[in-house]
Design a protein around this motif. Sequence first.
Motif, PDB file in Angstrom:
ATOM      1  N   GLN A 168       5.830   2.374  -6.834  1.00  0.00           N
ATOM      2  CA  GLN A 168       6.770   2.970  -5.905  1.00  0.00           C
ATOM      3  C   GLN A 168       6.125   3.136  -4.547  1.00  0.00           C
ATOM      4  O   GLN A 168       4.919   3.398  -4.441  1.00  0.00           O
ATOM      5  CB  GLN A 168       7.255   4.329  -6.419  1.00  0.00           C
ATOM      6  CG  GLN A 168       8.202   4.235  -7.609  1.00  0.00           C
ATOM      7  CD  GLN A 168       8.834   5.588  -7.915  1.00  0.00           C
ATOM      8  OE1 GLN A 168       8.210   6.628  -7.761  1.00  0.00           O
ATOM      9  NE2 GLN A 168      10.084   5.553  -8.346  1.00  0.00           N
ATOM     10  N   ALA A 169       6.941   2.982  -3.521  1.00  0.00           N
ATOM     11  CA  ALA A 169       6.475   3.203  -2.158  1.00  0.00           C
ATOM     12  C   ALA A 169       7.678   3.563  -1.295  1.00  0.00           C
ATOM     13  O   ALA A 169       8.689   2.846  -1.313  1.00  0.00           O
ATOM     14  CB  ALA A 169       5.797   1.941  -1.600  1.00  0.00           C
ATOM     15  N   ASP A 170       7.579   4.660  -0.608  1.00  0.00           N
ATOM     16  CA  ASP A 170       8.624   5.028   0.344  1.00  0.00           C
ATOM     17  C   ASP A 170      10.008   5.065  -0.314  1.00  0.00           C
ATOM     18  O   ASP A 170      11.003   4.632   0.278  1.00  0.00           O
ATOM     19  CB  ASP A 170       8.606   4.026   1.505  1.00  0.00           C
ATOM     20  CG  ASP A 170       9.293   4.564   2.757  1.00  0.00           C
ATOM     21  OD1 ASP A 170       9.497   5.791   2.821  1.00  0.00           O
ATOM     22  OD2 ASP A 170       9.637   3.761   3.637  1.00  0.00           O
ATOM     23  N   GLY A 171      10.054   5.558  -1.554  1.00  0.00           N
ATOM     24  CA  GLY A 171      11.318   5.660  -2.263  1.00  0.00           C
ATOM     25  C   GLY A 171      11.841   4.358  -2.827  1.00  0.00           C
ATOM     26  O   GLY A 171      12.967   4.292  -3.336  1.00  0.00           O
TER      27      GLY A 171
ATOM     28  N   PHE B 289      12.921  -6.383   6.472  1.00  0.00           N
ATOM     29  CA  PHE B 289      14.242  -6.525   5.882  1.00  0.00           C
ATOM     30  C   PHE B 289      14.653  -5.296   5.076  1.00  0.00           C
ATOM     31  O   PHE B 289      15.807  -4.862   5.135  1.00  0.00           O
ATOM     32  CB  PHE B 289      14.298  -7.765   4.986  1.00  0.00           C
ATOM     33  CG  PHE B 289      15.667  -8.048   4.433  1.00  0.00           C
ATOM     34  CD1 PHE B 289      16.629  -8.677   5.206  1.00  0.00           C
ATOM     35  CD2 PHE B 289      15.996  -7.671   3.140  1.00  0.00           C
ATOM     36  CE1 PHE B 289      17.903  -8.919   4.706  1.00  0.00           C
ATOM     37  CE2 PHE B 289      17.263  -7.917   2.619  1.00  0.00           C
ATOM     38  CZ  PHE B 289      18.220  -8.546   3.408  1.00  0.00           C
ATOM     39  N   THR B 290      13.706  -4.745   4.319  1.00  0.00           N
ATOM     40  CA  THR B 290      14.045  -3.622   3.435  1.00  0.00           C
ATOM     41  C   THR B 290      13.879  -2.260   4.103  1.00  0.00           C
ATOM     42  O   THR B 290      14.424  -1.262   3.616  1.00  0.00           O
ATOM     43  CB  THR B 290      13.173  -3.640   2.172  1.00  0.00           C
ATOM     44  OG1 THR B 290      11.783  -3.478   2.545  1.00  0.00           O
ATOM     45  CG2 THR B 290      13.355  -4.936   1.395  1.00  0.00           C
ATOM     46  N   GLY B 291      13.089  -2.218   5.189  1.00  0.00           N
ATOM     47  CA  GLY B 291      12.792  -0.934   5.821  1.00  0.00           C
ATOM     48  C   GLY B 291      11.758  -0.131   5.063  1.00  0.00           C
ATOM     49  O   GLY B 291      11.578   1.060   5.312  1.00  0.00           O
ATOM     50  N   VAL B 292      11.057  -0.781   4.135  1.00  0.00           N
ATOM     51  CA  VAL B 292      10.074  -0.105   3.284  1.00  0.00           C
ATOM     52  C   VAL B 292       8.664  -0.538   3.658  1.00  0.00           C
ATOM     53  O   VAL B 292       8.338  -1.730   3.651  1.00  0.00           O
ATOM     54  CB  VAL B 292      10.324  -0.418   1.795  1.00  0.00           C
ATOM     55  CG1 VAL B 292       9.223   0.191   0.926  1.00  0.00           C
ATOM     56  CG2 VAL B 292      11.690   0.080   1.372  1.00  0.00           C
ATOM     57  N   THR B 293       7.818   0.432   3.975  1.00  0.00           N
ATOM     58  CA  THR B 293       6.411   0.168   4.231  1.00  0.00           C
ATOM     59  C   THR B 293       5.646   0.339   2.918  1.00  0.00           C
ATOM     60  O   THR B 293       5.816   1.338   2.222  1.00  0.00           O
ATOM     61  CB  THR B 293       5.857   1.156   5.271  1.00  0.00           C
ATOM     62  OG1 THR B 293       6.578   0.995   6.498  1.00  0.00           O
ATOM     63  CG2 THR B 293       4.379   0.908   5.520  1.00  0.00           C
ATOM     64  N   PHE B 294       4.835  -0.646   2.569  1.00  0.00           N
ATOM     65  CA  PHE B 294       4.076  -0.563   1.320  1.00  0.00           C
ATOM     66  C   PHE B 294       2.662  -1.079   1.553  1.00  0.00           C
ATOM     67  O   PHE B 294       2.429  -1.948   2.389  1.00  0.00           O
ATOM     68  CB  PHE B 294       4.771  -1.351   0.198  1.00  0.00           C
ATOM     69  CG  PHE B 294       4.962  -2.819   0.478  1.00  0.00           C
ATOM     70  CD1 PHE B 294       4.131  -3.771  -0.107  1.00  0.00           C
ATOM     71  CD2 PHE B 294       5.970  -3.273   1.329  1.00  0.00           C
ATOM     72  CE1 PHE B 294       4.301  -5.122   0.136  1.00  0.00           C
ATOM     73  CE2 PHE B 294       6.156  -4.630   1.580  1.00  0.00           C
ATOM     74  CZ  PHE B 294       5.315  -5.547   0.979  1.00  0.00           C
ATOM     75  N   ASP B 295       1.714  -0.518   0.813  1.00  0.00           N
ATOM     76  CA  ASP B 295       0.327  -0.950   0.958  1.00  0.00           C
ATOM     77  C   ASP B 295      -0.350  -0.991  -0.408  1.00  0.00           C
ATOM     78  O   ASP B 295       0.273  -0.702  -1.438  1.00  0.00           O
ATOM     79  CB  ASP B 295      -0.437  -0.062   1.940  1.00  0.00           C
ATOM     80  CG  ASP B 295      -0.447   1.406   1.537  1.00  0.00           C
ATOM     81  OD1 ASP B 295      -0.559   1.691   0.324  1.00  0.00           O
ATOM     82  OD2 ASP B 295      -0.328   2.268   2.429  1.00  0.00           O
ATOM     83  N   ASP B 296      -1.627  -1.335  -0.421  1.00  0.00           N
ATOM     84  CA  ASP B 296      -2.327  -1.567  -1.687  1.00  0.00           C
ATOM     85  C   ASP B 296      -2.603  -0.288  -2.474  1.00  0.00           C
ATOM     86  O   ASP B 296      -3.056  -0.350  -3.622  1.00  0.00           O
ATOM     87  CB  ASP B 296      -3.631  -2.327  -1.452  1.00  0.00           C
ATOM     88  CG  ASP B 296      -4.582  -1.623  -0.493  1.00  0.00           C
ATOM     89  OD1 ASP B 296      -4.183  -0.600   0.101  1.00  0.00           O
ATOM     90  OD2 ASP B 296      -5.704  -2.107  -0.329  1.00  0.00           O
ATOM     91  N   ARG B 297      -2.298   0.871  -1.915  1.00  0.00           N
ATOM     92  CA  ARG B 297      -2.511   2.110  -2.663  1.00  0.00           C
ATOM     93  C   ARG B 297      -1.566   2.239  -3.851  1.00  0.00           C
ATOM     94  O   ARG B 297      -1.835   2.998  -4.779  1.00  0.00           O
ATOM     95  CB  ARG B 297      -2.349   3.320  -1.731  1.00  0.00           C
ATOM     96  CG  ARG B 297      -3.477   3.483  -0.723  1.00  0.00           C
ATOM     97  CD  ARG B 297      -3.221   4.644   0.217  1.00  0.00           C
ATOM     98  NE  ARG B 297      -2.052   4.398   1.062  1.00  0.00           N
ATOM     99  CZ  ARG B 297      -1.605   5.246   1.983  1.00  0.00           C
ATOM    100  NH1 ARG B 297      -2.218   6.409   2.168  1.00  0.00           N
ATOM    101  NH2 ARG B 297      -0.542   4.944   2.718  1.00  0.00           N
ATOM    102  N   LEU B 298      -0.483   1.487  -3.832  1.00  0.00           N
ATOM    103  CA  LEU B 298       0.472   1.568  -4.948  1.00  0.00           C
ATOM    104  C   LEU B 298       0.014   0.760  -6.157  1.00  0.00           C
ATOM    105  O   LEU B 298       0.495   0.961  -7.268  1.00  0.00           O
ATOM    106  CB  LEU B 298       1.857   1.096  -4.506  1.00  0.00           C
ATOM    107  CG  LEU B 298       2.055  -0.390  -4.159  1.00  0.00           C
ATOM    108  CD1 LEU B 298       2.407  -1.247  -5.363  1.00  0.00           C
ATOM    109  CD2 LEU B 298       3.153  -0.536  -3.109  1.00  0.00           C
ATOM    110  N   VAL B 299      -0.924  -0.163  -5.942  1.00  0.00           N
ATOM    111  CA  VAL B 299      -1.299  -1.098  -7.001  1.00  0.00           C
ATOM    112  C   VAL B 299      -1.938  -0.419  -8.217  1.00  0.00           C
ATOM    113  O   VAL B 299      -1.506  -0.658  -9.354  1.00  0.00           O
ATOM    114  CB  VAL B 299      -2.218  -2.211  -6.452  1.00  0.00           C
ATOM    115  CG1 VAL B 299      -2.663  -3.145  -7.573  1.00  0.00           C
ATOM    116  CG2 VAL B 299      -1.505  -3.000  -5.356  1.00  0.00           C
ATOM    117  N   PRO B 300      -2.952   0.420  -8.066  1.00  0.00           N
ATOM    118  CA  PRO B 300      -3.624   0.977  -9.256  1.00  0.00           C
ATOM    119  C   PRO B 300      -2.712   1.742 -10.197  1.00  0.00           C
ATOM    120  O   PRO B 300      -2.909   1.721 -11.420  1.00  0.00           O
ATOM    121  CB  PRO B 300      -4.695   1.895  -8.651  1.00  0.00           C
ATOM    122  CG  PRO B 300      -4.929   1.369  -7.281  1.00  0.00           C
ATOM    123  CD  PRO B 300      -3.601   0.877  -6.824  1.00  0.00           C
TER     124      PRO B 300
END
Length: 255
Positions: A67-70, A164-175
């Motif tokens: 999950q990231a930014d909802g 396109f989605t308005g969602v910022t995501f980074d590698d912190r969600l991976v683990p």
Amino acid sequence: MTVDDYSWLMGTFEDDAGCVTVVAAADAEGVAAAFGCDALPDTPKTYADMAGEVDFDLLFMQAWFGQADGAAVVLEDNGFEGARPEVLRVASRASSAGVAASIFWNTKGLVIFTAARRGKIVCSVELMDCEPDDLPRSLRQLAARAADEDTDLVALGGAMVEKFTGVTFDDRLVPTAVHRTLTPVLPDLETDGPERSALRHYAPDVVEAIAVAPPSQQRRLANWAARVAAVEAGVAGEAGVRALLDKNAWEEAPT
């Protein structure tokens, strides 16, 4: 975030091939259903638990959900389900914002960006050869950067997914992403009209008769042909096939 902020994508998976899908404002289980995922285990494992190891007995049949930014973010190591229109269209319907996008890449340098809005594919392009005008207006400025040979196309795709989605995501969600097994959804059924039927070359009268027949008779013919095909293939006795044939019951071969 900038294109450089997504440079982590390329190094996420050991074989440098994978797919990341982002579904904005979505319930993870709704997205999991779009991917054909099995029920979540009582004690699910995370990406960190598995040390990023792929279960090769489940190659192309597993993903990690984060999950990231909802948003629901689906990671596929050496997979591509999120790039398939059949999957992404349904995933976008699981979003209250109605949007989903993915970036897929492989070891041959193929990088594909796909986006869907409210159950429809907006675009699906190979970034190396894309024409910016083939994308939504909001993405064209980013897509133009694909023409620069020094651009990290996977990172560019990540930035386009965010745009396109308005969602910022980074590698912190991976683990903490949770491992799920899946059964790939069936591809869209493609049908051909009478003009493309192989029968037209040697039995045009038959093709014409089928084309002008009432729908009820066409359906009886289709059901009869399916049963004959199942018998010829030797699978008519299998429970699943038998149930499907019984669901479309018929009484006699069409005349």
